[in-house]
Motif scaffolding. Structure first.
Motif, PDB file in Angstrom:
ATOM      1  N   UNK A  23      -1.188   2.163  -4.177  1.00  0.00           N
ATOM      2  CA  UNK A  23      -1.598   1.364  -3.027  1.00  0.00           C
ATOM      3  C   UNK A  23      -2.896   0.612  -3.270  1.00  0.00           C
ATOM      4  N   UNK A  24      -2.850  -0.677  -3.032  1.00  0.00           N
ATOM      5  CA  UNK A  24      -4.052  -1.504  -2.980  1.00  0.00           C
ATOM      6  C   UNK A  24      -4.362  -1.735  -1.510  1.00  0.00           C
ATOM      7  N   UNK A  25      -5.257  -2.657  -1.212  1.00  0.00           N
ATOM      8  CA  UNK A  25      -5.556  -2.922   0.200  1.00  0.00           C
ATOM      9  C   UNK A  25      -4.342  -3.509   0.929  1.00  0.00           C
ATOM     10  N   UNK A  26      -4.002  -2.943   2.053  1.00  0.00           N
ATOM     11  CA  UNK A  26      -2.861  -3.384   2.858  1.00  0.00           C
ATOM     12  C   UNK A  26      -3.162  -4.741   3.481  1.00  0.00           C
ATOM     13  N   UNK A  27      -2.177  -5.653   3.484  1.00  0.00           N
ATOM     14  CA  UNK A  27      -2.354  -6.932   4.163  1.00  0.00           C
ATOM     15  C   UNK A  27      -2.303  -6.694   5.666  1.00  0.00           C
TER      16      UNK A  27
END
Length: 174
Positions: A23-27
């Protein structure tokens, strides 16, 4: 090849092919909800249109039925959908943290529109606009291969702060 080498190769392959799971930053759009407040579990119950045809619209969630995942609030239309998500959020959360699958294939993070979706191999993918959907659907396997390769270097970058074009989102109600 010995068993250790095969195990190491399989693990490396799983990391590469499963990179969307990291997981990266969620849009988040201006609603403050992941996927603009649409119920990610509901997509899996909608009848998916054939490639080249428009998908049914997503189902908006309710502000009273939410769960946290990947630093974001997801909204759901029903308590049953919320429970399914809580039991296995990675199964239902959109790939590439809600960013456009074709954008990732091209090496960038742009917003995903919750009404431009497709489920491929049990995973939810979003795209930014109808023109992009056409490009993505011309070669879904090839574009996914590019996306997976690109995501490894993109996932730690900040989420897109762009607004979804030609999409009017409203925070979930009730």
């Amino acid at each position: 090849m010995n068993r250790f080498t095969l195990t190491l190769a399989a693990a490396a392959s799983a990391l590469t092919l499963g990179s969307a799971a990291f997981a990266g930053p969620q849009y988040l759009d201006e609603t403050g909800y992941a996927v603009s407040g649409y119920d990610v579990v509901a997509y899996f119950g909608l009848e998916q249109a054939p490639v080249g045809q428009s998908q049914p619209a997503g189902i908006p969630g309710k502000s009273s039925i939410t769960a946290e995942y990947n630093g974001a609030t997801f909204a759901f239309a029903t308590e049953e959908n919320r429970a399914a998500f809580v039991a296995d959020p990675a199964k239902y959360a959109p790939q590439y943290d809600g960013h456009c699958a074709y954008g990732v294939a091209k090496g960038g993070k742009v917003p995903g529109n919750p009404n431009l979706w497709r489920i491929v191999d049990g995973k939810l993918f979003l795209n930014i606009n109808t023109a992009v959907v056409g490009f993505w659907e011309e070669d879904i396997p090839g574009n996914l291969e590019l996306s997976e390769g690109n995501w490894v270097s993109l996932d730690a970058k900040p989420a897109s702060e762009n607004t979804i074009p030609k999409f009017s989102s409203a925070a979930p109600q009730g």
